[in-house]
Design a protein around this motif. Structure first.
Motif, PDB file in Angstrom:
ATOM      1  N   ALA A  43      23.527 -80.004 -56.024  1.00 37.84           N
ATOM      2  CA  ALA A  43      24.727 -79.334 -56.518  1.00 37.84           C
ATOM      3  C   ALA A  43      24.479 -78.640 -57.858  1.00 37.84           C
ATOM      4  N   ASP A  44      23.660 -79.251 -58.695  1.00 38.15           N
ATOM      5  CA  ASP A  44      23.450 -78.731 -60.049  1.00 38.15           C
ATOM      6  C   ASP A  44      22.351 -77.679 -60.149  1.00 38.15           C
ATOM      7  N   THR A  45      21.371 -77.746 -59.242  1.00 40.44           N
ATOM      8  CA  THR A  45      20.218 -76.849 -59.371  1.00 40.44           C
ATOM      9  C   THR A  45      20.036 -75.903 -58.189  1.00 40.44           C
ATOM     10  N   GLY A  46      20.616 -76.244 -57.050  1.00 38.47           N
ATOM     11  CA  GLY A  46      20.391 -75.444 -55.847  1.00 38.47           C
ATOM     12  C   GLY A  46      19.158 -75.846 -55.075  1.00 38.47           C
ATOM     13  N   HIS A  47      18.320 -76.697 -55.671  1.00 39.68           N
ATOM     14  CA  HIS A  47      17.120 -77.182 -54.989  1.00 39.68           C
ATOM     15  C   HIS A  47      17.473 -78.336 -54.050  1.00 39.68           C
ATOM     16  N   THR A  48      16.632 -78.549 -53.061  1.00 38.63           N
ATOM     17  CA  THR A  48      16.829 -79.647 -52.120  1.00 38.63           C
ATOM     18  C   THR A  48      15.651 -80.609 -52.178  1.00 38.63           C
ATOM     19  N   ALA A  49      15.961 -81.901 -52.275  1.00 36.18           N
ATOM     20  CA  ALA A  49      14.918 -82.934 -52.236  1.00 36.18           C
ATOM     21  C   ALA A  49      15.017 -83.660 -50.901  1.00 36.18           C
ATOM     22  N   VAL A  50      13.953 -83.587 -50.117  1.00 37.38           N
ATOM     23  CA  VAL A  50      13.892 -84.279 -48.825  1.00 37.38           C
ATOM     24  C   VAL A  50      13.110 -85.565 -49.044  1.00 37.38           C
ATOM     25  N   ALA A  51      13.783 -86.698 -48.872  1.00 33.80           N
ATOM     26  CA  ALA A  51      13.175 -87.981 -49.236  1.00 33.80           C
ATOM     27  C   ALA A  51      12.846 -88.843 -48.026  1.00 33.80           C
ATOM     28  N   ILE A  52      11.726 -89.546 -48.123  1.00 39.84           N
ATOM     29  CA  ILE A  52      11.351 -90.583 -47.169  1.00 39.84           C
ATOM     30  C   ILE A  52      11.105 -91.848 -47.971  1.00 39.84           C
ATOM     31  N   ALA A  53      11.780 -92.936 -47.589  1.00 40.26           N
ATOM     32  CA  ALA A  53      11.650 -94.202 -48.312  1.00 40.26           C
ATOM     33  C   ALA A  53      10.644 -95.111 -47.616  1.00 40.26           C
ATOM     34  N   GLY A  54       9.894 -95.863 -48.410  1.00 40.08           N
ATOM     35  CA  GLY A  54       8.911 -96.774 -47.840  1.00 40.08           C
ATOM     36  C   GLY A  54       8.216 -97.584 -48.916  1.00 40.08           C
ATOM     37  N   SER A  55       7.149 -98.252 -48.536  1.00 37.24           N
ATOM     38  CA  SER A  55       6.402 -99.069 -49.494  1.00 37.24           C
ATOM     39  C   SER A  55       5.410 -98.201 -50.255  1.00 37.24           C
ATOM     40  N   THR A  56       5.251 -98.512 -51.521  1.00 39.12           N
ATOM     41  CA  THR A  56       4.344 -97.741 -52.369  1.00 39.12           C
ATOM     42  C   THR A  56       2.910 -97.812 -51.859  1.00 39.12           C
ATOM     43  N   GLY A  57       2.509 -98.985 -51.382  1.00 37.83           N
ATOM     44  CA  GLY A  57       1.150 -99.136 -50.868  1.00 37.83           C
ATOM     45  C   GLY A  57       0.875 -98.249 -49.660  1.00 37.83           C
TER      46      GLY A  57
END
Length: 247
Positions: A43-57
């Motif tokens: 909303a603030d920048t117009g950019h889109t972040a596509v996220a995938i959640a998981g374990s850091t390892g």
């Protein structure tokens, strides 16, 4: 009329040039707050972040194998540094975006006391924690149990999740009576608290410093740079704090 149309086209062109997309690998414990942050970010920048959640390892292994992530929000500070040292992350971009808090949680109200004595009493069959080799919160849980002198006696009761989200599912569904999670998972600001928990004293485990970094694939992506800046802004910091993280 032609001038108005041209002005509209120019405005649209400028906005489209700004509206880039960034692929983000997010530590499972941070999925909740990041969902809120990404909505504000768009909303603030117009950019889109596509996220995938998981374990850091697992993310580390995937990035080494060429996964198309551009930004990593890790659950530790070691993995981003390792990726930087190996030339897979952009130097000078890494910073700590949150400090994690470990909790012992049960879906059952009143099951976990406010001193964590339920662990020493051992009146349970399964204790869930994330795989210590893949998830920093799992490693912190092991450290805490060793500091309490309970690790070896409770080891036969361990149920390990691949990441902290799967660990939460084990507990929520009753497959484990209790287990170790991040505070952000059990006390989110937008949902009523469920069950019972004990905030594990910070002295019992190494600080959980969660670092963000731009990966080589994200170098030069305006959305990646904007996201890193946004995570350090007041609006994102307010969300991070509301979910129980230290700053």
């Amino acid at each position: 009329m032609n001038r108005l149309v041209l002005a509209g086209v120019l405005s649209l062109t400028v906005w489209s040039a700004q509206a880039d997309q960034v692929q983000v690998a997010v530590a499972a414990n941070f999925a909740g707050p990041f969902q809120k942050i990404t909505a504000d970010f768009a909303a603030d920048t117009g950019h889109t972040a596509v996220a995938i959640a998981g374990s850091t390892g697992k993310f580390y292994t995937q990035i080494k194998s060429g996964a198309p992530f551009e930004v990593l929000l890790a659950a530790d500070d070691e993995t981003p540094k390792k990726l930087e040292d190996e030339g897979l992350a952009v130097k000078g971009q890494r910073f700590t975006y949150a400090k994690g808090t470990l909790v012992l949680w049960s879906a059952k109200p009143g099951f976990v006391d406010n001193q964590g004595q339920v662990l020493s009493k051992g009146a349970f069959n399964h204790l869930a924690l994330a795989n210590p080799k893949l998830a920093p919160y799992g490693a912190a849980a092991e450290q805490a149990l060793k500091a309490l002198g309970l690790h070896d006696s409770l080891l036969p009761k361990f149920v390990q999740g691949d990441n902290i989200a799967q660990t939460q599912q084990f507990i929520a569904t009753g497959n484990a009576e209790l287990g170790f999670l991040a505070l952000s998972q059990v006390a989110p600001p937008d949902k009523p608290a469920v069950g019972s928990w004990w905030v594990v004293p910070a002295k019992l485990y190494a600080p959980i410093l969660q670092d963000a970094t731009v990966l080589k694939r994200g170098e030069g992506n305006p959305a990646a740079a904007a996201l890193m800046k946004y995570l350090r802004g007041d609006k994102a910091l307010a969300v991070i704090k509301a979910y129980g993280y230290g700053l």
